[in-house]
Design an enzyme around this catalytic site. Structure first.
Site, PDB file in Angstrom:
ATOM      1  N   HIS A 172       0.818  -1.225   0.000  1.00  0.00           N
ATOM      2  CA  HIS A 172       0.000   0.000   0.000  1.00  0.00           C
ATOM      3  C   HIS A 172       0.847   1.268   0.000  1.00  0.00           C
ATOM      4  O   HIS A 172       0.304   2.366  -0.181  1.00  0.00           O
ATOM      5  CB  HIS A 172      -0.994  -0.012   1.168  1.00  0.00           C
ATOM      6  CG  HIS A 172      -0.436   0.328   2.506  1.00  0.00           C
ATOM      7  ND1 HIS A 172       0.023  -0.622   3.390  1.00  0.00           N
ATOM      8  CD2 HIS A 172      -0.271   1.515   3.129  1.00  0.00           C
ATOM      9  CE1 HIS A 172       0.438  -0.034   4.496  1.00  0.00           C
ATOM     10  NE2 HIS A 172       0.270   1.269   4.360  1.00  0.00           N
ATOM     11  N   SER A 184       4.176   2.943   7.865  1.00  0.00           N
ATOM     12  CA  SER A 184       3.814   1.815   7.008  1.00  0.00           C
ATOM     13  C   SER A 184       5.013   1.275   6.237  1.00  0.00           C
ATOM     14  O   SER A 184       5.885   2.044   5.809  1.00  0.00           O
ATOM     15  CB  SER A 184       2.748   2.256   5.998  1.00  0.00           C
ATOM     16  OG  SER A 184       1.528   2.499   6.622  1.00  0.00           O
ATOM     17  N   ASP A 209      -0.220  -7.583   1.690  1.00  0.00           N
ATOM     18  CA  ASP A 209       0.271  -6.200   1.686  1.00  0.00           C
ATOM     19  C   ASP A 209       1.803  -6.201   1.800  1.00  0.00           C
ATOM     20  O   ASP A 209       2.370  -5.879   2.847  1.00  0.00           O
ATOM     21  CB  ASP A 209      -0.363  -5.427   2.840  1.00  0.00           C
ATOM     22  CG  ASP A 209      -0.032  -3.949   2.818  1.00  0.00           C
ATOM     23  OD1 ASP A 209       0.444  -3.468   1.762  1.00  0.00           O
ATOM     24  OD2 ASP A 209      -0.265  -3.275   3.842  1.00  0.00           O
TER      25      ASP A 209
END
Length: 292
Positions: A97, A236, A143
């Site tokens: 992502h 992230s 992910d």
């Protein structure tokens, strides 16, 4: 999630989104003589983390996390900040992502290495990006992504070193692990210019599903839950690591997602992509596990 950022050598502006010194946080079930894939010199660092948070957290020491990189992705005139980890001479492990935002593949990215101050880190240009072909942005399934650099990292430099890849048996369920990043220091706060570090508690997936929602194929995820301690926007793609009985450190998680109600929420875990579950995909993309 990544945050939108504008970065110069003196400023990094955000518009959006982990007490005890750790001397051993590793799994007791892992064998000390396991041959690790990729780089034989991986994971040989001295990491010491105080009981604090990435949200209002403690600063990392110089060369403490030499595998940690910043990934700055670009779509049009907007930029997003993520973390990443050096796993091979030309390869960085990251979250999907971070490279596919709102269903749109990023136009490009830069990788920053070699300094705990993101403003002083050296900038490298990737050669290619590889997003897991089964990544689903609506539920964060698979992910995970890989970034291939144009040239080798210099592993004679103590500020730039590879992290080992974990085996499934290395995951310290019921124990502690370490997560790092330059993300926001509070839900609505600025990012940290200096790399932040924290120890978090690793919980099993049964408990995690009682508290939060896992992606499909939940066995490909792993959760950390320490109330008021955790990651935030901009962390992230960053690493979740643990120390083994042979003293080396391994990455077993990649920061994926957390609560929509605020960072380091006291009732909701953080979900990480489980790295050992994706070993075959990493091997397929980067080449033989015997090649660093």
């Amino acid at each position: 999630m990544p945050i939108n950022t504008t970065i110069t050598s003196t400023t990094l502006k955000s518009t959006n989104q982990m007490a005890t010194e750790i001397t051993s946080t590793g799994s007791t079930t892992s064998s000390c003589n396991v041959t690790r894939p990729y780089c034989s010199e991986c994971g040989a660092f001295k990491i010491s983390v105080t009981d604090s948070r990435i949200v209002n957290g403690s600063n990392a020491s110089v060369n403490e996390f030499p595998y940690q990189v910043a990934v700055i992705a670009h779509i049009g005139n907007q930029s997003g900040l993520c973390g990443g980890s050096i796993i091979k001479r030309r390869w960085v492990l990251c979250a999907a992502h971070c490279l596919v935002i709102g269903g749109v593949r990023v136009d490009g990215a830069t990788v920053r290495i070699g300094d705990i101050d993101i403003r002083e880190a050296r900038t490298l240009i990737p050669h290619n990006f590889f997003v897991h072909e089964k990544y689903n942005g609506s539920n964060y399934a698979n992910d995970i992504a890989l970034i291939e650099l144009q040239e080798d990292f210099n592993f004679t430099d103590p500020s730039t070193q590879p992290i080992c890849i974990a085996e499934e048996s290395d995951i310290p369920f019921g124990g502690k692990a370490v997560v790092t990043g330059w993300g926001q220091i509070s839900t609505d706060g600025p990012i940290s210019f200096t790399l932040q570090e924290v120890a978090v508690d690793i919980i099993n997936n049964t408990l995690c599903e009682e508290l939060f929602v896992l992606p499909p194929e939940g066995e490909k995820a792993v959760c950390a839950f320490t109330p008021y301690q955790g990651t935030c926007h901009g962390d992230s793609g960053g690493p979740l690591v643990t120390k083994l009985c042979d003293g080396r450190w391994v990455i077993f998680g990649v920061v994926s997602y957390g609560s929509i109600f605020g960072c380091a929420h006291p009732d909701i875990p953080t979900v990480f992509t489980r790295v050992p579950a994706h070993r075959s995909w990493i091997d397929k993309v980067t080449g033989s596990p015997t090649i660093c």
